[in-house]
Design an enzyme around this catalytic site. Structure first.
Site, PDB file in Angstrom:
ATOM      1  N   LYS A  44       6.247  22.458  31.805  1.00 22.74           N
ATOM      2  CA  LYS A  44       5.362  22.218  30.660  1.00 22.74           C
ATOM      3  C   LYS A  44       5.416  23.353  29.632  1.00 22.74           C
ATOM      4  CE  LYS A  44       1.412  21.476  33.064  1.00 22.74           C
ATOM      5  NZ  LYS A  44      -0.048  21.277  33.228  1.00 22.74           N
ATOM      6  N   LYS A  46       4.389  26.410  30.225  1.00 27.42           N
ATOM      7  CA  LYS A  46       3.175  27.234  30.358  1.00 27.42           C
ATOM      8  C   LYS A  46       3.376  28.331  31.392  1.00 27.42           C
ATOM      9  CE  LYS A  46      -0.981  24.743  29.108  1.00 27.42           C
ATOM     10  NZ  LYS A  46      -2.322  24.344  29.487  1.00 27.42           N
TER      11      LYS A  46
END
Ligand code: C2G
Length: 151
Positions: A44, A46
Site C-alpha cells: 500500500k 505505507k
C-alpha cells in the site's frame, strides 16, 4: 448475530480510529477488524511506526472490537466476509466506492472520517517537534562555544 467487518493499518492509534470503531460497532452486534501486516502496508506504500503485533493488540484492546485478524492481500476480503459471516463491510469515506464490488456478499458502508486528525499529521507533528529540539540544542551548543572562545 450481525457481524460488521472493517480493515485498517491503525498505526499510532488515535481518536479518528476510536470514533470509527465505535460507530461501526453500533451498526451491529460483533465487530471484526483486519489489521494490515507490514508486508501488505509496503504494497500500500505505507511505512508504520508500530509493528503489526502492537497495532493488532491495541485494536483488539479497544472495547468496540470483538476480533482481529491479519490483512495480507487486497483479494482476501471476499473470503473474510464469508468466513466471518459479515452482514456489513464498512470503511471510512476516504475509501468511498473502492469496495462496492463486495455488495453482492453484504451491505457496503462508508462512514465520514474524523476531521483534523491522522497518523500522517501526528508523524509530521512529532518530526517538527524533533526539528525544533535539534535547533534548540544547536543554539545552546553554539552559545557554549562562544563562551569557551572568550575564556
Ligand atoms: N479513519 C477515520 N478518521 C481519521 C483517520 C482514519 O475515520 N481521521 C479511518 C479510515 O477511514 C479507515 C480506518 O480509520 O477506515 C483505518 O485507517 P488507516 O489506519 O489509515 O487504514 P488504511 O491504511 O487506510 O487501511 O484494505 C483497506 C486498508 O487496509 C485500509
Amino acid at each position: 448475530m450481525k457481524t460488521v467487518l472493517t480493515y485498517g493499518t491503525f498505526d499510532l492509534f488515535h481518536i479518528g480510529h476510536v470514533n470509527l470503531l465505535r460507530r461501526l460497532k453500533a451498526l451491529g452486534d460483533r465487530l471484526v477488524v483486519g489489521v494490515s501486516s507490514e508486508e501488505f502496508n509496503s504494497i500500500k506504500g505505507k511505512k508504520t511506526v508500530m509493528p503489526f503485533e502492537h497495532r493488532a493488540a491495541v485494536v483488539k484492546a479497544c472495547r468496540y472490537v470483538d476480533a482481529v485478524f491479519p490483512e495480507l492481500t487486497w483479494e482476501q476480503k471476499r473470503e473474510d466476509i464469508k468466513r466471518e459471516k459479515a452482514r456489513i463491510f464498512a470503511m471510512g469515506d476516504d475509501w468511498i466506492g473502492k469496495f462496492d464490488d463486495l455488495s453482492d456478499l453484504c451491505e457496503v458502508v462508508y462512514l465520514p472520517r474524523t476531521q483534523d486528525v491522522s497518523t500522517t499529521e501526528i508523524k509530521n507533528l512529532v518530526s517538527a517537534l524533533h526539528q525544533e529540539r535539534i535547533s534548540e540544542l544547536k543554539g545552546a551548543a553554539e552559545q557554549v562555544l562562544r563562551i569557551i572562545k572568550t575564556l
